[in-house]
Design a protein around this motif. Structure first.
Motif, PDB file in Angstrom:
ATOM      1  N   PHE A  75     -47.804 -80.586 -50.808  1.00 12.36           N
ATOM      2  CA  PHE A  75     -47.470 -80.203 -49.427  1.00 12.36           C
ATOM      3  C   PHE A  75     -47.950 -78.789 -49.096  1.00 12.36           C
ATOM      4  O   PHE A  75     -47.876 -78.357 -47.960  1.00 12.36           O
ATOM      5  N   HIS A 124     -38.458 -59.833 -47.016  1.00 11.70           N
ATOM      6  CA  HIS A 124     -38.383 -61.158 -47.645  1.00 11.70           C
ATOM      7  C   HIS A 124     -39.686 -61.337 -48.420  1.00 11.70           C
ATOM      8  O   HIS A 124     -40.757 -61.428 -47.822  1.00 11.70           O
ATOM      9  N   LYS A 155     -34.634 -59.360 -50.208  1.00 13.59           N
ATOM     10  CA  LYS A 155     -34.383 -60.790 -50.458  1.00 13.59           C
ATOM     11  C   LYS A 155     -35.689 -61.316 -51.040  1.00 13.59           C
ATOM     12  O   LYS A 155     -36.708 -61.344 -50.346  1.00 13.59           O
ATOM     13  N   PRO A 191     -33.945 -65.907 -51.564  1.00 13.13           N
ATOM     14  CA  PRO A 191     -34.244 -66.837 -50.465  1.00 13.13           C
ATOM     15  C   PRO A 191     -34.075 -68.275 -50.950  1.00 13.13           C
ATOM     16  O   PRO A 191     -33.884 -68.523 -52.135  1.00 13.13           O
ATOM     17  N   GLY A 192     -34.188 -69.212 -50.005  1.00 13.19           N
ATOM     18  CA  GLY A 192     -33.824 -70.593 -50.349  1.00 13.19           C
ATOM     19  C   GLY A 192     -34.969 -71.488 -50.764  1.00 13.19           C
ATOM     20  O   GLY A 192     -34.766 -72.688 -50.979  1.00 13.19           O
ATOM     21  N   GLY A 193     -36.163 -70.933 -50.895  1.00  5.97           N
ATOM     22  CA  GLY A 193     -37.349 -71.775 -51.107  1.00  5.97           C
ATOM     23  C   GLY A 193     -37.375 -72.511 -52.431  1.00  5.97           C
ATOM     24  O   GLY A 193     -36.581 -72.254 -53.344  1.00  5.97           O
ATOM     25  N   GLY A 194     -38.305 -73.455 -52.520  1.00  3.74           N
ATOM     26  CA  GLY A 194     -38.538 -74.181 -53.760  1.00  3.74           C
ATOM     27  C   GLY A 194     -37.650 -75.391 -53.965  1.00  3.74           C
ATOM     28  O   GLY A 194     -37.812 -76.123 -54.939  1.00  3.74           O
ATOM     29  N   GLU A 196     -37.319 -78.027 -51.863  1.00  3.32           N
ATOM     30  CA  GLU A 196     -38.055 -79.209 -51.356  1.00  3.32           C
ATOM     31  C   GLU A 196     -37.073 -80.354 -51.087  1.00  3.32           C
ATOM     32  O   GLU A 196     -36.235 -80.243 -50.228  1.00  3.32           O
ATOM     33  N   ASN A 231     -29.841 -68.441 -50.332  1.00  3.20           N
ATOM     34  CA  ASN A 231     -30.031 -69.429 -49.259  1.00  3.20           C
ATOM     35  C   ASN A 231     -30.498 -70.741 -49.870  1.00  3.20           C
ATOM     36  O   ASN A 231     -30.863 -70.789 -51.048  1.00  3.20           O
ATOM     37  N   LEU A 235     -37.218 -79.159 -47.487  1.00  9.74           N
ATOM     38  CA  LEU A 235     -38.534 -79.395 -46.871  1.00  9.74           C
ATOM     39  C   LEU A 235     -38.619 -80.879 -46.489  1.00  9.74           C
ATOM     40  O   LEU A 235     -38.680 -81.736 -47.371  1.00  9.74           O
ATOM     41  N   ILE A 271     -31.625 -73.885 -44.569  1.00 10.66           N
ATOM     42  CA  ILE A 271     -32.806 -73.753 -43.712  1.00 10.66           C
ATOM     43  C   ILE A 271     -33.639 -75.025 -43.858  1.00 10.66           C
ATOM     44  O   ILE A 271     -34.412 -75.158 -44.815  1.00 10.66           O
ATOM     45  N   SER A 274     -39.519 -77.698 -41.574  1.00  9.36           N
ATOM     46  CA  SER A 274     -40.289 -78.808 -41.024  1.00  9.36           C
ATOM     47  C   SER A 274     -41.692 -78.816 -41.652  1.00  9.36           C
ATOM     48  O   SER A 274     -42.432 -77.836 -41.546  1.00  9.36           O
ATOM     49  N   ILE A 276     -45.407 -78.884 -42.376  1.00 11.23           N
ATOM     50  CA  ILE A 276     -46.634 -78.667 -41.599  1.00 11.23           C
ATOM     51  C   ILE A 276     -47.812 -79.154 -42.462  1.00 11.23           C
ATOM     52  O   ILE A 276     -48.148 -78.542 -43.467  1.00 11.23           O
ATOM     53  N   LYS A 311     -30.027 -72.320 -40.238  1.00 16.96           N
ATOM     54  CA  LYS A 311     -31.122 -71.527 -39.664  1.00 16.96           C
ATOM     55  C   LYS A 311     -32.290 -72.423 -39.256  1.00 16.96           C
ATOM     56  O   LYS A 311     -32.741 -73.255 -40.040  1.00 16.96           O
ATOM     57  N   TYR A 340     -46.814 -63.981 -41.859  1.00 15.52           N
ATOM     58  CA  TYR A 340     -46.362 -65.117 -42.657  1.00 15.52           C
ATOM     59  C   TYR A 340     -47.571 -65.912 -43.102  1.00 15.52           C
ATOM     60  O   TYR A 340     -48.370 -66.354 -42.275  1.00 15.52           O
ATOM     61  N   THR A 343     -47.324 -70.957 -44.105  1.00 21.94           N
ATOM     62  CA  THR A 343     -47.754 -71.981 -43.148  1.00 21.94           C
ATOM     63  C   THR A 343     -48.266 -71.296 -41.892  1.00 21.94           C
ATOM     64  O   THR A 343     -47.780 -70.239 -41.499  1.00 21.94           O
TER      65      THR A 343
HETATM   66  O1  V47 Z   1     -40.522 -73.286 -50.850  1.00 23.96           O
HETATM   67  C1  V47 Z   1     -44.554 -74.814 -48.330  1.00 23.96           C
HETATM   68  C2  V47 Z   1     -42.098 -74.452 -47.879  1.00 23.96           C
HETATM   69  C3  V47 Z   1     -40.990 -72.617 -48.577  1.00 23.96           C
HETATM   70  C4  V47 Z   1     -45.082 -75.901 -46.551  1.00 23.96           C
HETATM   71  O2  V47 Z   1     -34.302 -68.109 -47.423  1.00 23.96           O
HETATM   72  C5  V47 Z   1     -43.755 -75.527 -46.448  1.00 23.96           C
HETATM   73  O3  V47 Z   1     -34.188 -67.154 -45.478  1.00 23.96           O
HETATM   74  C6  V47 Z   1     -43.604 -76.527 -44.389  1.00 23.96           C
HETATM   75  O4  V47 Z   1     -38.277 -70.915 -48.417  1.00 23.96           O
HETATM   76  N1  V47 Z   1     -44.886 -76.945 -44.449  1.00 23.96           N
HETATM   77  C7  V47 Z   1     -40.989 -71.112 -48.523  1.00 23.96           C
HETATM   78  N2  V47 Z   1     -43.012 -75.838 -45.377  1.00 23.96           N
HETATM   79  C8  V47 Z   1     -40.288 -70.639 -47.261  1.00 23.96           C
HETATM   80  C9  V47 Z   1     -38.822 -70.466 -47.457  1.00 23.96           C
HETATM   81  C10 V47 Z   1     -38.038 -69.726 -46.447  1.00 23.96           C
HETATM   82  C11 V47 Z   1     -38.536 -69.517 -45.176  1.00 23.96           C
HETATM   83  C12 V47 Z   1     -37.774 -68.799 -44.267  1.00 23.96           C
HETATM   84  C13 V47 Z   1     -36.561 -68.272 -44.619  1.00 23.96           C
HETATM   85  C14 V47 Z   1     -36.075 -68.477 -45.901  1.00 23.96           C
HETATM   86  C15 V47 Z   1     -34.770 -67.880 -46.299  1.00 23.96           C
HETATM   87  C16 V47 Z   1     -36.803 -69.224 -46.824  1.00 23.96           C
HETATM   88  O5  V47 Z   1     -41.904 -73.093 -47.616  1.00 23.96           O
HETATM   89  C17 V47 Z   1     -41.448 -73.271 -49.835  1.00 23.96           C
HETATM   90  C18 V47 Z   1     -41.720 -74.683 -49.336  1.00 23.96           C
HETATM   91  O6  V47 Z   1     -40.546 -75.430 -49.352  1.00 23.96           O
HETATM   92  N3  V47 Z   1     -43.454 -74.875 -47.577  1.00 23.96           N
HETATM   93  N4  V47 Z   1     -45.562 -75.432 -47.719  1.00 23.96           N
HETATM   94  C19 V47 Z   1     -45.654 -76.646 -45.505  1.00 23.96           C
HETATM   95  N5  V47 Z   1     -46.915 -77.070 -45.549  1.00 23.96           N
END
Ligand code: V47
Length: 430
Positions: A75, A124, A155, A191-194, A196, A231, A235, A271, A274, A276, A311, A340, A343
């Motif tokens: 993705f 961030h 963060k 942050p909340g990423g990873g 999925e 967070n 995804l 969070i 969506s 992309i 969020k 950023y 995406t």
């Molecule tokens: O872990 C990667 C996602 C995340 C794509 O904690 C995609 O406040 C959409 O975690 N389309 C990173 N999403 C971003 C993230 C985040 C963003 C804003 C605020 C916070 C917070 C955390 O972005 C990745 C992955 O899940 N991601 N590629 C994509 N093509």
């Protein structure tokens, strides 16, 4: 009393009104219902119970330190592979012809400092899993930012990066020890990423090489036990089903229940991100439409009433849809962001993606909500023309808004500004 248009949602309405937890089946039925008005009304009732008509934003700066990554998530259009034998010094930033880049600690600090001097309260920071940078690179990054920007909240690093650090550290470190070291260097929260989608099938199909659900929760559990707030993301809109999304949300809710009961910290917000598709290996998929975005945000609010905030990250949901979402369970639209890289809706070209404070406030007031500037931990920011502080704190931070920058315009709380004092370097980190 208003009755549901979709009468089959009447029992869910009753549960929401009674403050009962919704089940997997309830979540799936909400998704299947065409009655977006009722879904929104129910989500809004939870949002208003928690926050009234307040909607949060912050003045922040996202910094992506490198897109070089050993993973190949389908993705993701952000990563670039590591070139074997590349032994350039981490002290030099570069941007290569194949799009791979690295930002040195010096340049990261310069970006953070510029944002801080213009009034940002949060940085961030996330990046790819770099195969050769040592763990000290990341602790140095945090301590250098802490030194240059004493009250800026750092963060940084998704759970996946934290696991990577525990493996590259010499000798290997536990997740808890990695977090303790990073906190000692200035890290404030994760942050909340990873995240999925927490599901083995989806994992194998879309992000096979990435550490999965168990490890993601291990990191957040360890953080919460240490008193570090985090967070959580989801995804959605790629290869997962709606039922798999609901299962994901239920796992977040269960973790939060444990954290609220037994741990020193918990999730601040969910969070929903969506998907992309552009330029990713899943570019043939259509991605979620606006209605699916709205339902997902509202259903996230309904499934996780024990997580304080939902969020809508305007970068991904777009500012207009994030605004609509404020009436569908969302109470936070993230911040100024400024740059950023992960995406880009506009496709190739600049990574500058910014909303000014005026624009954020306007999105919120047009949705009949009251804008409140928050810090990363959802404490109110008291902002004046030349200094900001946090409600309840004895320090304040001078800043110099520059015309035209995202951080340049005043927040909504300036009338509440406490008298200006110089920042106290010995006071605890934000
Ligand atoms: O872990 C990667 C996602 C995340 C794509 O904690 C995609 O406040 C959409 O975690 N389309 C990173 N999403 C971003 C993230 C985040 C963003 C804003 C605020 C916070 C917070 C955390 O972005 C990745 C992955 O899940 N991601 N590629 C994509 N093509």
């Amino acid at each position: 009393m208003i009755t549901t248009t979709d009468q089959s949602l009447a029992d869910i309405r009753r549960k929401v009104e009674a403050g009962e937890m919704l089940s997997l089946e309830d979540g799936v039925r909400l998704y299947e219902s065409p009655d977006i008005h009722t879904i929104g009304e129910l989500a809004n009732s939870v949002r208003e119970r928690l926050h009234g008509r307040v909607a949060y934003y912050n003045i922040n700066r996202h910094i992506n330190y490198s897109n070089i990554c050993v993973l190949r998530c389908k993705f993701c259009a952000f990563y670039r592979p590591f070139t074997k034998g590349d032994n350039r010094s981490p002290e030099a930033s570069f941007h290569d012809a194949d799009g791979s880049y690295h930002v040195s600690v010096t340049d990261i600090v310069a970006r953070a400092k510029e944002a801080y001097e213009r009034g940002a309260t949060e940085v961030h920071i996330v990046g790819g899993l770099h195969p050769t940078l040592p763990f000290s690179h990341y602790t140095d990054m945090c301590s250098a930012i802490r030194e240059a920007c004493p009250h800026m909240h750092i963060k940084a690093f998704t759970a996946i990066e934290i696991i990577h650090f525990s493996r590259i550290a010499k000798p290997r470190m536990t997740i808890t020890d990695v977090l303790i070291r990073l906190r000692g260097a200035g890290l404030g929260s994760l942050p909340g990423g990873g995240a999925e989608i927490f599901d083995d099938r989806v994992h194998d199909e879309a992000f096979k090489n990435k550490t999965g659900e168990v490890e993601w929760f291990d990191v957040h559990r360890a953080a919460h036990e240490l008193g570090i707030y985090t967070n959580a993301t989801m995804l959605y809109g790629h290869v997962e089903t709606r039922e798999e999304r609901i299962r994901h949300l239920l796992k977040l809710r269960a973790h939060q229940e444990e954290s609220l009961r037994n741990r020193a910290a918990c999730f601040n917000c969910v969070i929903p991100l969506s998907f992309i598709p552009d330029d990713s290996a899943l570019a043939h998929l259509p991605g979620p439409g606006g209605l699916e975005d709205l339902k997902t945000l509202a259903i996230s609010r309904l499934m996780c009433p024990n997580i304080a905030h939902i969020k809508a990250f305007w970068i991904m949901q777009t500012p207009k849809l994030a605004q609509v979402a404020l009436e569908f369970g969302v109470d936070d639209i993230d911040g100024t962001v400024v740059y950023y890289d992960i995406t880009k809706r506009e496709g190739a070209g600049t990574t500058r993606q910014e909303l000014s404070v005026d624009q954020l406030q306007r999105l919120i007031t047009e949705a009949r909500c009251t804008p409140v500037e928050r810090d990363t931990l959802y404490r109110r920011v008291l902002r004046g023309d030349r200094a900001w502080s946090i409600e309840g704190e004895a320090w304040s931070v001078p800043y110099d808004p520059a015309p035209g920058s995202g951080e340049s315009r005043r927040g909504s709380n300036e009338e509440a500004l406490i008298p200006l004092t110089l920042p106290d370097r010995d006071s605890p980190d934000p």
